[in-house]
Design a protein around this motif. Structure first.
Motif, PDB file in Angstrom:
ATOM      1  N   MET A 157       0.824  -1.208   0.000  1.00  0.00           N
ATOM      2  CA  MET A 157       0.000   0.000   0.000  1.00  0.00           C
ATOM      3  C   MET A 157       0.863   1.264   0.000  1.00  0.00           C
ATOM      4  N   SER A 158       2.118   1.149   0.363  1.00  0.00           N
ATOM      5  CA  SER A 158       3.023   2.311   0.353  1.00  0.00           C
ATOM      6  C   SER A 158       4.325   1.941  -0.339  1.00  0.00           C
ATOM      7  N   ALA A 159       4.197   1.334  -1.502  1.00  0.00           N
ATOM      8  CA  ALA A 159       5.379   0.903  -2.253  1.00  0.00           C
ATOM      9  C   ALA A 159       6.281   2.087  -2.581  1.00  0.00           C
ATOM     10  N   ASP A 160       7.576   1.920  -2.344  1.00  0.00           N
ATOM     11  CA  ASP A 160       8.531   3.002  -2.607  1.00  0.00           C
ATOM     12  C   ASP A 160       9.134   2.926  -4.004  1.00  0.00           C
ATOM     13  N   GLY A 161       8.904   1.819  -4.720  1.00  0.00           N
ATOM     14  CA  GLY A 161       9.503   1.639  -6.028  1.00  0.00           C
ATOM     15  C   GLY A 161       9.126   2.682  -7.063  1.00  0.00           C
TER      16      GLY A 161
END
Length: 362
Positions: A157-161
């Motif tokens: 839900m908070s992917a940094d990619g």
């Protein structure tokens, strides 16, 4: 386009081609005002997926292909003309010398083209610092090469990619990024390959430059650089992987209380051409291990001392007689990076004095 897709079963090939041509004609062409950036994908968490948006443990790395990675960041079209290519699809702890050579050789081919202004490489974080340093030593162009990874899979839900990719492309397209060696862009920070350290197993700010500091930052679509890379890199190195099909076998041995020469003897017997001794403190070598190192050096195996603490400098003869034992001091390189440089050094020479010169230079 949705209406067109609904009609596909009823259309002949010629009718389909006629129907598709207008849509193709409307596809956006490359913007000559934007830089041309090639993204090479190798796998890792940035290409990973879990069964839920909150899963971390147990997700599967290296499953999302490069086209889907790029599709997740439509904003890229506003900052560069981006195309992708899949070089490998592995978790980075499964990176091999063969993949590294393939990657480096492909980067050099791409950067030699006037149609490519920079390269971005997606990579797993486990061994990102090793691959980055390898490329820093063998890329033969001053054009930007930026490596990028993620600490959370793309299904998070908070992917940094996606943001890391976006800022990496901005950096690769920046004129200010030329001539700075291979860089890693994550968590808004630009870090030189030689200075990069992974410092935490899970957090998104894991990558730092604790000894020499960051090269710069990416803020609101613009790069801000504050220093150049200190050591020689890319076009200024003596290493060339053109036509190289394999790398010398180099292994790492850990120093610890009550250790022995067993591991060194086994590696030498298995054909290691070089060994990095990750010693305690100032890369010290215990009395029990010293005879094993002497025997390894006598058999023309290059031995480098590097601190298992990963930070700090190891100068020649620091608390160990390198001159007597024929060993090489690792300067400020941590054990994995010392292994990378030793592999490349052994493609040129087996002379410990020459290898020491390289450690002092790169």
């Amino acid at each position: 386009m949705k209406k067109l897709l609904a009609l596909l079963p009823m259309l002949s090939f010629s009718a389909l081609l006629t129907a598709v041509q207008p849509a193709l004609a409307q596809a956006p062409a490359a913007n000559p005002a934007l830089p041309n950036i090639k993204i090479l994908a190798t796998g890792g968490t940035i290409a990973g997926a879990g069964v839920s948006s909150t899963q971390y443990a147990g997700y599967q790395a290296a499953v999302t292909p490069v086209d889907k990675l790029l599709a997740a960041v439509p904003e890229l079209s506003k900052v560069a003309n981006v195309t992708g290519e899949q070089i490998a699809q592995v978790a980075s702890h499964n990176m091999t010398g063969d993949i590294l050579l393939k990657l480096a050789q492909r980067v050099n081919v791409l950067l030699a083209s006037k149609d490519v202004d920079g390269v971005v490489i997606t990579h797993g974080t486990n061994t990102l610092e090793e691959s980055a340093y390898f490329l820093n030593l063998v890329v033969k162009s001053s054009k930007p090469v930026v490596m990028v990874g993620a600490m959370r899979p793309g299904t998070s839900m908070s992917a940094d990619g996606p943001m890391n990719i976006f800022r990496s492309v901005i950096t690769a397209g920046s004129k200010d990024a030329h001539g700075r060696g291979v860089m890693v862009v994550m968590n808004d920070q630009i870090i030189g390959a030689r200075d990069l350290h992974k410092t935490d197993t899970m957090t998104v700010d894991t990558f730092k430059a604790p000894v020499f500091g960051y090269l710069g930052f990416v803020v609101d679509g613009k790069t801000h650089f504050y220093k150049p890379a200190a050591r020689k890199h890319t076009t200024a190195t003596e290493f060339d992987v053109t036509g190289l099909t394999s790398l010398p076998k180099v292994d790492i041995v850990l120093g610890y209380e009550d250790d022995s020469r067993t591991a060194i003897d086994a590696l030498v017997a298995a054909g290691a051409k070089g060994i990095v001794h990750a010693g305690a403190g100032t890369a010290s070598v215990s009395a029990a291990v010293q005879p094993g190192i002497l025997d390894a050096v006598a058999r023309k195996v290059a031995v480098v001392r590097s601190p298992r603490a990963s930070l700090g400098i190891i100068t020649r003869n620091m608390e160990f007689d390198d001159d007597k034992f024929g060993t090489i001091s690792g300067d400020t390189l941590n054990p994995p990076k010392a292994r990378i440089l030793l592999m490349l050094a052994l493609t040129k020479t087996s002379d410990p004095k020459e290898i020491q010169r390289m450690f002092d230079m790169y």
